[in-house]
Design a protein around this motif. Structure first.
Motif, mmCIF file in Angstrom:
data_model
loop_
_atom_site.group_PDB
_atom_site.id
_atom_site.type_symbol
_atom_site.label_atom_id
_atom_site.label_comp_id
_atom_site.label_asym_id
_atom_site.label_seq_id
_atom_site.Cartn_x
_atom_site.Cartn_y
_atom_site.Cartn_z
ATOM 1 N N GLN A 142 -0.180 11.458 3.872
ATOM 2 C CA GLN A 142 -0.585 12.157 5.090
ATOM 3 C C GLN A 142 -0.328 13.651 4.916
ATOM 4 O OE1 GLN A 142 1.686 11.465 8.709
ATOM 5 N NE2 GLN A 142 -0.123 11.795 9.973
ATOM 6 N N TYR B 142 0.231 5.250 1.311
ATOM 7 C CA TYR B 142 -0.635 6.192 1.995
ATOM 8 C C TYR B 142 -0.043 7.586 1.870
ATOM 9 C CZ TYR B 142 -3.121 2.455 4.521
ATOM 10 O OH TYR B 142 -3.900 1.362 4.868
ATOM 11 N N LEU C 31 -5.429 6.332 2.162
ATOM 12 C CA LEU C 31 -4.968 5.345 1.200
ATOM 13 C C LEU C 31 -4.894 5.950 -0.198
ATOM 14 C CD1 LEU C 31 -4.257 2.305 0.747
ATOM 15 C CD2 LEU C 31 -6.667 2.010 0.125
ATOM 16 N N ASN D 133 -1.407 17.553 9.901
ATOM 17 C CA ASN D 133 -2.454 17.470 10.928
ATOM 18 C C ASN D 133 -3.628 16.583 10.512
ATOM 19 O OD1 ASN D 133 -1.073 19.295 12.657
ATOM 20 N ND2 ASN D 133 -1.782 20.958 11.352
ATOM 21 N N LYS D 134 -3.355 15.621 9.670
ATOM 22 C CA LYS D 134 -4.377 14.693 9.222
ATOM 23 C C LYS D 134 -3.918 13.252 9.432
ATOM 24 C CE LYS D 134 -7.772 17.205 7.557
ATOM 25 N NZ LYS D 134 -9.156 17.080 8.108
ATOM 26 N N GLY D 135 -4.869 12.337 9.355
ATOM 27 C CA GLY D 135 -4.526 10.933 9.395
ATOM 28 C C GLY D 135 -4.038 10.453 8.040
ATOM 29 N N LEU D 136 -3.713 9.185 7.953
ATOM 30 C CA LEU D 136 -3.217 8.616 6.707
ATOM 31 C C LEU D 136 -4.384 8.272 5.799
ATOM 32 C CD1 LEU D 136 -0.796 8.221 8.709
ATOM 33 C CD2 LEU D 136 -0.196 6.226 7.329
ATOM 34 N N PHE E 94 0.831 -1.197 0.000
ATOM 35 C CA PHE E 94 0.000 0.000 0.000
ATOM 36 C C PHE E 94 0.868 1.250 0.000
ATOM 37 C CE2 PHE E 94 -3.630 -2.562 1.268
ATOM 38 C CZ PHE E 94 -3.057 -3.580 2.008
ATOM 39 N N PHE F 283 4.820 -0.402 8.309
ATOM 40 C CA PHE F 283 4.953 0.880 7.627
ATOM 41 C C PHE F 283 6.420 1.238 7.446
ATOM 42 C CE2 PHE F 283 0.709 2.618 7.352
ATOM 43 C CZ PHE F 283 0.006 1.910 8.296
ATOM 44 N N GLY F 284 6.706 1.911 6.346
ATOM 45 C CA GLY F 284 8.001 2.545 6.196
ATOM 46 C C GLY F 284 8.064 3.791 7.045
ATOM 47 N N THR F 285 9.218 4.419 7.074
ATOM 48 C CA THR F 285 9.425 5.591 7.920
ATOM 49 C C THR F 285 8.969 6.887 7.259
ATOM 50 O OG1 THR F 285 11.707 5.663 7.161
ATOM 51 C CG2 THR F 285 11.289 4.591 9.287
ATOM 52 N N PHE G 86 3.731 7.275 2.907
ATOM 53 C CA PHE G 86 4.139 6.056 3.589
ATOM 54 C C PHE G 86 3.836 4.835 2.731
ATOM 55 C CE2 PHE G 86 5.214 7.613 7.755
ATOM 56 C CZ PHE G 86 4.498 8.785 7.875
ATOM 57 N N PHE H 70 0.788 -5.117 10.253
ATOM 58 C CA PHE H 70 0.886 -4.134 9.182
ATOM 59 C C PHE H 70 2.208 -3.425 9.380
ATOM 60 C CE2 PHE H 70 -2.340 -3.109 6.174
ATOM 61 C CZ PHE H 70 -1.999 -1.876 5.631
ATOM 62 N N LYS I 128 -3.426 0.365 -3.611
ATOM 63 C CA LYS I 128 -3.060 -0.908 -3.000
ATOM 64 C C LYS I 128 -2.758 -1.933 -4.072
ATOM 65 C CE LYS I 128 -7.830 -2.603 -2.582
ATOM 66 N NZ LYS I 128 -8.879 -3.117 -1.665
#
Lengths: 112, 110
Positions: free
Chosen positions: B38, B36, B46, B41-44, B34, B100-102, B90, B98, B49
């Motif tokens: 960001q 993502y 998508l 000030n927001k979530g991730l 996947f 995630f990369g950095t 990400f 799950f 995929k």
């Protein structure tokens, strides 16, 4: 379409205080997750749940506790807040492991 | 062992030029992958995929990614960057958890 809802959005705590970060999802997802995000560090998994009544530790669980009494809710509790817990906390959910996760907008927590 | 490696922590491009964000994964099988995005000030959110169907995956906002098993890569591309693409990106893969990369911070220069 609410998706994943996190409350509060912002909070400032004093060292030693406790609080609960709320997370609820309306998608009937079995899997739920709590992450913390520190600047330049990506996401670190704190706890996760594969269904109601089942929780397990992630990479950085120390200082946190969770419960999962319903499919919808997955609260994260900080018992004795420490400055090292200053971070942005994200809750996520997914219907299955191979499916993408859906994220809330995060809770920005500062501990002074 | 790192499950997902994002090869660049920061990428800067000029508006209108191509975007390439690189991601390598480690896995003994073909995982679900996947990307993502960001925004501040927001979530991730998508972007796209890969779940073992077509190796070239198209996502939202003109992004696409190509799964290359021989290179264990899943790089994200966009032909022409827009100012609104400036964000953190990400890469992630599934496994027993799950991963995630950095993250890669994309700057778009006007």
């Amino acid at each position: 379409n609410a998706g994943v809802t996190q409350t509060p959005k912002f909070r400032i705590l004093k060292i030693g205080q406790s609080m609960t970060l709320q997370c609820t999802q309306d998608m009937n997802h079995n899997y739920m997750y709590w992450y913390r995000q520190d600047p330049g560090m990506g996401l670190k998994l704190i706890y996760y749940s594969v269904g109601a009544g089942i929780t397990d530790k992630g990479e950085v669980p120390n200082g946190y506790n969770v419960s999962r009494s319903t499919t919808e809710d997955f609260p994260l509790r900080l018992e004795l807040a420490a400055p090292s817990q200053t971070s942005v906390y994200f809750c996520a959910s997914t219907p299955a492991l191979y499916q993408p996760q859906h994220f809330g907008d995060g809770t920005r927590l500062s501990i002074l | 062992a790192q499950s997902v490696t994002q090869l660049d922590s920061h990428v800067s491009v000029s508006e209108g030029t191509p975007v390439l964000l690189r991601c390598n994964y480690s896995s003994s099988y073909s995982p679900s992958l996947f990307w993502y995005v960001q925004h501040p000030n927001k979530g991730l959110q998508l972007l796209l995929k890969y779940t073992s169907a077509a190796t070239l995956v198209k996502g939202i906002n003109g992004f696409e990614a190509e799964f290359k098993k021989s290179e264990t890569s899943f790089h994200l591309t966009k032909p022409s960057a827009h100012m609104s693409d400036a964000a953190e990106y990400f890469c992630a893969r599934t496994g027993n958890q799950f991963y995630f990369g950095t993250g890669t911070s994309l700057t778009v220069i006007p």
